[in-house]
Design a protein around this motif. Structure first.
Motif, short mmCIF file in Angstrom:
data_model
loop_
_atom_site.label_atom_id
_atom_site.label_comp_id
_atom_site.label_asym_id
_atom_site.label_seq_id
_atom_site.Cartn_x
_atom_site.Cartn_y
_atom_site.Cartn_z
N VAL A 18 0.84 -1.20 0.00
CA VAL A 18 0.00 0.00 0.00
C VAL A 18 0.87 1.25 0.00
O VAL A 18 0.56 2.25 -0.67
N LEU A 19 1.99 1.22 0.73
CA LEU A 19 2.90 2.37 0.76
C LEU A 19 3.52 2.62 -0.61
O LEU A 19 3.74 3.78 -0.99
N VAL A 20 3.82 1.56 -1.33
CA VAL A 20 4.34 1.72 -2.69
C VAL A 20 3.32 2.46 -3.56
O VAL A 20 3.65 3.40 -4.29
N VAL A 21 2.05 2.02 -3.46
CA VAL A 21 0.99 2.67 -4.24
C VAL A 21 0.81 4.12 -3.80
O VAL A 21 0.73 5.03 -4.64
N ALA A 22 0.76 4.36 -2.49
CA ALA A 22 0.57 5.72 -1.99
C ALA A 22 1.73 6.62 -2.38
O ALA A 22 1.53 7.81 -2.70
N SER A 23 2.95 6.07 -2.37
CA SER A 23 4.12 6.85 -2.75
C SER A 23 4.08 7.21 -4.23
O SER A 23 4.37 8.36 -4.61
N MET A 24 3.68 6.25 -5.06
CA MET A 24 3.62 6.52 -6.50
C MET A 24 2.48 7.48 -6.84
O MET A 24 2.62 8.31 -7.75
N GLN A 25 1.37 7.38 -6.10
CA GLN A 25 0.22 8.25 -6.35
C GLN A 25 0.32 9.58 -5.62
O GLN A 25 -0.53 10.44 -5.79
N LYS A 26 1.37 9.70 -4.77
CA LYS A 26 1.56 10.91 -3.95
C LYS A 26 0.33 11.22 -3.09
O LYS A 26 -0.09 12.38 -2.95
N SER A 28 12.32 9.68 -4.42
CA SER A 28 11.23 9.35 -3.51
C SER A 28 11.60 8.08 -2.75
O SER A 28 12.63 7.45 -3.02
N GLY A 29 10.75 7.68 -1.81
CA GLY A 29 11.00 6.47 -1.05
C GLY A 29 10.41 5.21 -1.65
O GLY A 29 10.48 4.14 -1.02
N THR A 30 9.86 5.29 -2.85
CA THR A 30 9.17 4.15 -3.45
C THR A 30 10.08 2.93 -3.56
O THR A 30 9.69 1.80 -3.21
N GLY A 31 11.29 3.12 -4.06
CA GLY A 31 12.22 2.01 -4.23
C GLY A 31 12.52 1.32 -2.91
O GLY A 31 12.64 0.08 -2.85
N ALA A 32 12.63 2.11 -1.84
CA ALA A 32 12.90 1.53 -0.53
C ALA A 32 11.75 0.65 -0.07
O ALA A 32 11.97 -0.45 0.47
N PHE A 33 10.53 1.10 -0.28
CA PHE A 33 9.38 0.31 0.15
C PHE A 33 9.27 -1.01 -0.61
O PHE A 33 8.84 -2.03 -0.06
N LEU A 61 -0.95 11.54 0.36
CA LEU A 61 -0.48 11.69 1.74
C LEU A 61 -1.40 10.97 2.74
O LEU A 61 -0.89 10.27 3.63
N PRO A 62 -2.73 11.10 2.65
CA PRO A 62 -3.58 10.40 3.64
C PRO A 62 -3.37 8.89 3.63
O PRO A 62 -3.23 8.27 4.69
N LEU A 63 -3.35 8.28 2.45
CA LEU A 63 -3.14 6.84 2.35
C LEU A 63 -1.76 6.46 2.86
O LEU A 63 -1.59 5.45 3.57
N PHE A 64 -0.77 7.29 2.54
CA PHE A 64 0.59 7.03 2.97
C PHE A 64 0.70 7.02 4.50
O PHE A 64 1.29 6.12 5.09
N VAL A 65 0.13 8.03 5.13
CA VAL A 65 0.23 8.14 6.59
C VAL A 65 -0.50 6.98 7.27
O VAL A 65 0.02 6.37 8.22
N VAL A 66 -1.70 6.66 6.79
CA VAL A 66 -2.46 5.56 7.39
C VAL A 66 -1.69 4.25 7.27
O VAL A 66 -1.55 3.49 8.24
N ALA A 67 -1.16 3.98 6.08
CA ALA A 67 -0.43 2.72 5.87
C ALA A 67 0.84 2.68 6.70
O ALA A 67 1.21 1.62 7.23
N PHE A 68 1.51 3.81 6.83
CA PHE A 68 2.75 3.85 7.60
C PHE A 68 2.47 3.62 9.08
O PHE A 68 3.20 2.89 9.77
N VAL A 69 1.42 4.20 9.59
CA VAL A 69 1.07 4.01 11.00
C VAL A 69 0.67 2.56 11.25
O VAL A 69 1.02 1.96 12.28
N VAL A 70 -0.07 1.96 10.30
CA VAL A 70 -0.42 0.54 10.42
C VAL A 70 0.85 -0.31 10.43
O VAL A 70 0.99 -1.25 11.23
#
Length: 460
Positions: free
Chosen positions: A320-328, A412-417, A330-339
């Motif tokens: 999910v973080l990969v998708v959120a990072s590629m789509q930029k 971006s951090g996509t590659g890391a995820f 922020l809400p999805l990114f934060v939720v997935a990161f906290v999970v």
């Protein structure tokens, strides 16, 4: 035969050394032991909590360091990765320091040592300071990571087998919350338009208070001895390194993300330090608070099963973080990161719960029974935990270096995820292959590792 258990624990050598300590004797424990153990636990948690805060101090300081400091995102990730590295390495000597100096004495020393990186950072924290200077001062902050190892070793000696899970879980969780605490304090400082020196100025007196309280209220146990033979035996056992690999995926992720979350928000999503800090504390806080839940689930369902399913969930969150990072997004990114943070906490609890079960199983496979089997399992699991904790923390280095390379290569951090997702998949495969797979030729040792998941040692 133990000493009379109704007498208070006698002390000597200045009144802070306890010569007789037998927490397994229930009469002794109820009469005098529990009160002393709980008092030492409280002040040990306080010191370890501040140690975690100082260790992760630079995860917050880099947010204050704007363009005027002349540091690139890659510089900041390199800085935080080196701080994490030192924190992992010093866990090994800190583990042995308790038996050499005494738990109280080493708590005083280890707390006082935190003044060095904090005062040094206070002195150099200004634009114009070279990156090399920041790097050296950051390396000093890594010593805060060692407080966890010495605190766990010390508290382990105070509590009986039946209470170790609760005590070590509380000790570990209370320390981990130090990560969220310093981010919350930073949020207040930034919100009040304060600078990094104000944040450092808040923690300097807190360090002094922790050291003074340790001197006033903690004790040394005279019969705590280092067992270098156990450490050597544990280092030769394959399961120590298998569990280290798995712990890299859980605790390594927790500490690595604690350092990196704010930087990703500022560099990839353009958040201001204040906006980033509003979000960053949630992950470490939930990851710390939920750690005992991972141990509880492992008690109930088996450590390997919870670890296995947890890695599935961590991989899904990473996707999910990969998708959120590629789509930029922020809400999805934060939720997935906290999970994901929360899942690292569950995994921390379940992996540490597996360790005593594995070594108890090895004892049974050797033909040991009763107290002899328990003694063997405790000896090797205790020694292995120090090594596993140190190696696991190295995962934080990998996390930050992966983010550094990802930002250098892709911006971006996509590659890391993507890399983290792959690592969690490998951890899933290892957990299943080593601890859950049931071939016909499965050995007694492997079979019993999860057939007896509810061992009472170190339920963290």
């Amino acid at each position: 035969m133990t000493a009379p258990s109704t007498a208070p624990a006698p002390s000597s050598r200045g009144g802070r050394w306890i010569e007789h300590w037998d927490p397994e004797d229930e009469t002794f424990w109820n009469a005098t032991g529990e009160k002393v153990a709980r008092r030492n636990l409280f002040f040990s948690v306080l010191s370890e909590h501040i140690g975690f805060s100082i260790w992760t101090l630079w995860s917050v300081l880099v947010l204050f360091m704007g363009p005027e400091y002349g540091l690139t995102p890659a510089d900041k990730f390199l800085l935080t990765s080196m701080v994490t590295l030192v924190g992992a390495v010093v866990r090994v000597p800190y583990t042995f320091a308790v038996a050499i100096f005494g738990g109280r004495n080493w708590t005083i020393v280890s707390a006082s040592l935190l003044l060095i990186p904090t005062i040094a950072a206070f002195a150099v924290m200004k634009p114009g300071t070279s990156f090399d200077t920041f790097l050296w001062i950051g390396l000093l902050a890594g010593i805060g990571g060692g407080n966890f190892a010495s605190s766990m070793t010390n508290i382990n000696a105070f509590f009986p087998l039946r209470k170790k899970g609760w005590a070590l879980g509380l000790n570990a969780g209370g320390g981990n919350i130090g990560v969220a605490a310093i981010q919350l304090v930073a949020l207040a400082v930034i919100g009040a338009s304060g600078g990094p020196r104000l944040l450092l100025g808040i923690y300097i007196p807190l360090i002094v208070v922790a050291a003074v309280l340790a001197a006033l209220f903690m004790d040394n146990i005279a019969n705590v001895k280092n067992d270098t033979g156990a450490a050597l035996d544990a280092s030769k056992d394959a399961h120590t390194w298998i569990m280290s690999f798995l712990y890299i995926g859980t605790f390594g992720s927790f500490i690595g993300y604690s350092f990196a979350f704010g930087q990703v928000l500022t560099n990839q999503f353009g958040r201001t330090p204040l906006q980033a800090t509003y979000l960053t504390f949630m992950g470490p806080l939930l990851g710390s608070l939920i750690r005992p839940v991972g141990g509880w689930l492992a008690d109930k369902y088996g450590g390997a099963k919870i670890t296995l399913y947890n890695y599935v969930a961590m991989a899904a969150a990473s996707a999910v973080l990969v998708v959120a990072s590629m789509q930029k997004s922020l809400p999805l990114f934060v939720v997935a990161f906290v999970v994901l943070f929360s899942l690292t906490g569950i995994g921390n609890g379940s992996t540490f719960k597996m360790i005593p079960g594995i070594f108890q199983t090895k004892a049974l496979a050797k033909g040991l029974e009763g107290d002899e089997a328990v003694k063997y399992g405790r000896r090797l699991s205790g020694a292995s935990m120090g090594l596993i904790g140190a190696v696991g923390a190295l995962g934080g280095v990998g996390i930050n270096l992966a983010f550094r390379q990802s930002f250098l290569s892709y911006g971006s951090g996509t590659g890391a995820f993507v890399a983290f997702l792959a690592y969690y998949a490998v951890c899933f495969a290892v957990t299943w292959a080593v601890y859950l797979r049931r071939p016909a030729t499965r050995t007694q040792a492997t079979a019993a590792a999860e057939a007896k998941p509810q061992l009472s040692y170190a339920e963290v």
